[in-house]
Design an enzyme around this catalytic site. Structure first.
Site, PDB file in Angstrom:
ATOM      1  N   ASP A  35      55.328   5.158  10.385  1.00 11.49           N
ATOM      2  CA  ASP A  35      54.182   4.613  10.231  1.00 11.49           C
ATOM      3  C   ASP A  35      52.748   5.603  10.669  1.00 11.49           C
ATOM      4  O   ASP A  35      53.451   5.849  12.009  1.00 11.49           O
ATOM      5  CB  ASP A  35      53.711   3.660  10.426  1.00 11.49           C
ATOM      6  CG  ASP A  35      52.509   2.444  11.124  1.00 11.49           C
ATOM      7  OD1 ASP A  35      52.276   1.859  11.007  1.00 11.49           O
ATOM      8  OD2 ASP A  35      51.731   3.394  10.300  1.00 11.49           O
ATOM      9  N   ASP A 219      46.535   7.213   8.013  1.00 12.08           N
ATOM     10  CA  ASP A 219      48.075   6.483   7.910  1.00 12.08           C
ATOM     11  C   ASP A 219      48.938   6.089   6.578  1.00 12.08           C
ATOM     12  O   ASP A 219      48.472   4.573   6.343  1.00 12.08           O
ATOM     13  CB  ASP A 219      46.474   5.275   8.401  1.00 12.08           C
ATOM     14  CG  ASP A 219      47.830   3.441   9.217  1.00 12.08           C
ATOM     15  OD1 ASP A 219      47.177   2.988   9.878  1.00 12.08           O
ATOM     16  OD2 ASP A 219      48.590   4.148   8.788  1.00 12.08           O
TER      17      ASP A 219
HETATM   18  C1  LIG Z   1      52.153  -6.999   8.800  1.00 13.65           C
HETATM   19  N1  LIG Z   1      52.747  -4.962   8.258  1.00 13.65           N
HETATM   20  C2  LIG Z   1      53.771  -5.175   7.736  1.00 13.65           C
HETATM   21  C3  LIG Z   1      51.981  -3.584   8.832  1.00 13.65           C
HETATM   22  C4  LIG Z   1      52.336  -2.878   8.686  1.00 13.65           C
HETATM   23  C5  LIG Z   1      51.651  -1.921   9.468  1.00 13.65           C
HETATM   24  C6  LIG Z   1      50.710  -2.026  10.000  1.00 13.65           C
HETATM   25  C7  LIG Z   1      49.837  -0.895  10.388  1.00 13.65           C
HETATM   26  O1  LIG Z   1      48.532  -1.296  10.524  1.00 13.65           O
HETATM   27  N2  LIG Z   1      50.546   0.619  10.481  1.00 13.65           N
HETATM   28  N3  LIG Z   1      49.470   1.438  10.756  1.00 13.65           N
HETATM   29  C8  LIG Z   1      50.001  -3.431   9.959  1.00 13.65           C
HETATM   30  C9  LIG Z   1      50.871  -5.102   9.461  1.00 13.65           C
END
Ligand SMILES: CN(C)c1ccc(C(=O)NN)cc1
Length: 327
Positions: A35, A219
């Site tokens: 991420d 992102d």
């Molecule tokens: C709930 N999940 C699997 C997420 C995974 C990643 C993110 C996110 O904003 N990453 N930049 C949010 C939620």
């Protein structure tokens, strides 16, 4: 230098991309969501209440790792843009991605996760690749990329996500077979400790270039391409039968139609997101969920997987800068 395969989860949607990460001794392998929009390496663990751990999910059990060490008194808590959250305590342990190994990497073990994470049966945690200043542990800890960077030939990683197929994250090198044409670089301004950059304009389909600057963040942890509402409206105005669904809180369009390409410019270099990439899933036999949606009240646009899977992207910490190429 090395490469790790990025597998799309939730086939068809490409909701997220997961990479195998080995933690501990003997190694415990967990699929983590790499991420670039966050900076914490956190995992479902033996400390996560089992009711939140879907059957078959891989977890990190520090008590089974001879190299795990609790960082006494340290805690962490995260809330993401979509309102999801997690929190817990901190260990250090060996973490290996491909052949790249960091000894004593901070591994944030979840003691609480929100419903969105509990419902996600694919991932076992996240591996943050944003700047270390965005880390939410107290006291702050370094990201895997922070720790491995001195051992890399170049202080970079590249992202080559694909639609419905495995792609790759490469660390420390550029694989010139993964893109076409030139890589165009633009500076990154880590105002929010994110990979934030300026897009010099956009066009829709074969339309004229609109030279409005878009303040964007790359992102990999966001599935969609989130843009200013004015651009979103101009985009769906090109799709007959599209509409804003209050039920889904999103723009939907007739699945029988291939939407127009969305083009964005890095400097004068045109980057194309093909219209066929815009289908984020069927919500009925006839209606499809658009890959482009509004960024709402966010102070920047989010270039998530819908845009990233069409491109080859270099995240270069040396300036910092970000490079884009078609493929
Ligand atoms: C709930 N999940 C699997 C997420 C995974 C990643 C993110 C996110 O904003 N990453 N930049 C949010 C939620």
């Amino acid at each position: 230098r090395d490469t790790v395969v990025a597998n799309p989860a939730y086939s068809y949607y490409d909701k997220e991309y997961l990479c195998a990460v080995k933690i501990g001794t003997p190694p415990q392998t967990l699929p983590l969501d790499f991420d670039t929009g966050s900076a914490d390496l956190w995992v479902f663990s033996s400390e996560t209440p089992s009711s939140y751990v879907s059957t078959g999910k891989a977890i990190y059990t520090p008590s089974k790792s001879s190299t795990a060490k609790l960082v006494t008194g340290s805690t962490w808590a995260l809330t993401y843009g979509d309102g999801s959250s997690s929190s817990g305590d901190v260990y250090t342990d060996n973490v290996t991605i491909g052949s790249l190994k960091v000894a004593a990497q901070a591994v944030e073990a979840a003691q609480k996760v929100s419903s969105q994470f509990a419902a996600d049966t694919a991932l076992s945690g996240l591996l943050g690749l944003a700047f270390g200043t965005a880390n939410q542990a107290k006291p702050r800890v370094k990201t895997f990329f922070d720790n491995i960077r001195p051992a890399l030939p170049l202080p970079i990683f590249t992202v080559n996500l694909k639609k419905g197929a495995p792609g790759s994250f490469n660390f420390g090198y550029i694989d010139s077979t993964q893109y076409t044409g030139a890589i165009t670089y633009t500076p990154v301004t880590p105002r929010y400790s994110l990979w934030e950059f300026g897009v010099s304009g956009f066009s829709i389909g074969q339309g004229a270039k609109n030279s409005t600057i878009i303040d964007a963040v790359a992102d990999t942890g966001t599935s969609l391409l989130l843009l200013p509402i004015s651009i979103v409206k101009a985009y769906y105005a090109q799709i007959a039968g599209s509409s804003y669904s209050t039920n889904y809180g999103a723009y939907v369009y007739p699945c029988s139609i291939t939407p127009p390409d969305f083009n964005f410019y890095i400097g004068s270099a045109k980057q194309t997101v093909p219209g066929r990439y815009m289908n984020y899933g069927y919500i009925s036999n006839t209606q499809c969920y658009g890959g482009i949606q509004s960024q709402g009240t966010l102070m920047f646009s989010l270039f998530g997987d819908i845009a990233l899977k069409a491109q080859f992207v270099v995240f270069d910490a040396s300036v910092p800068r970000i490079g884009w190429a078609n493929k």
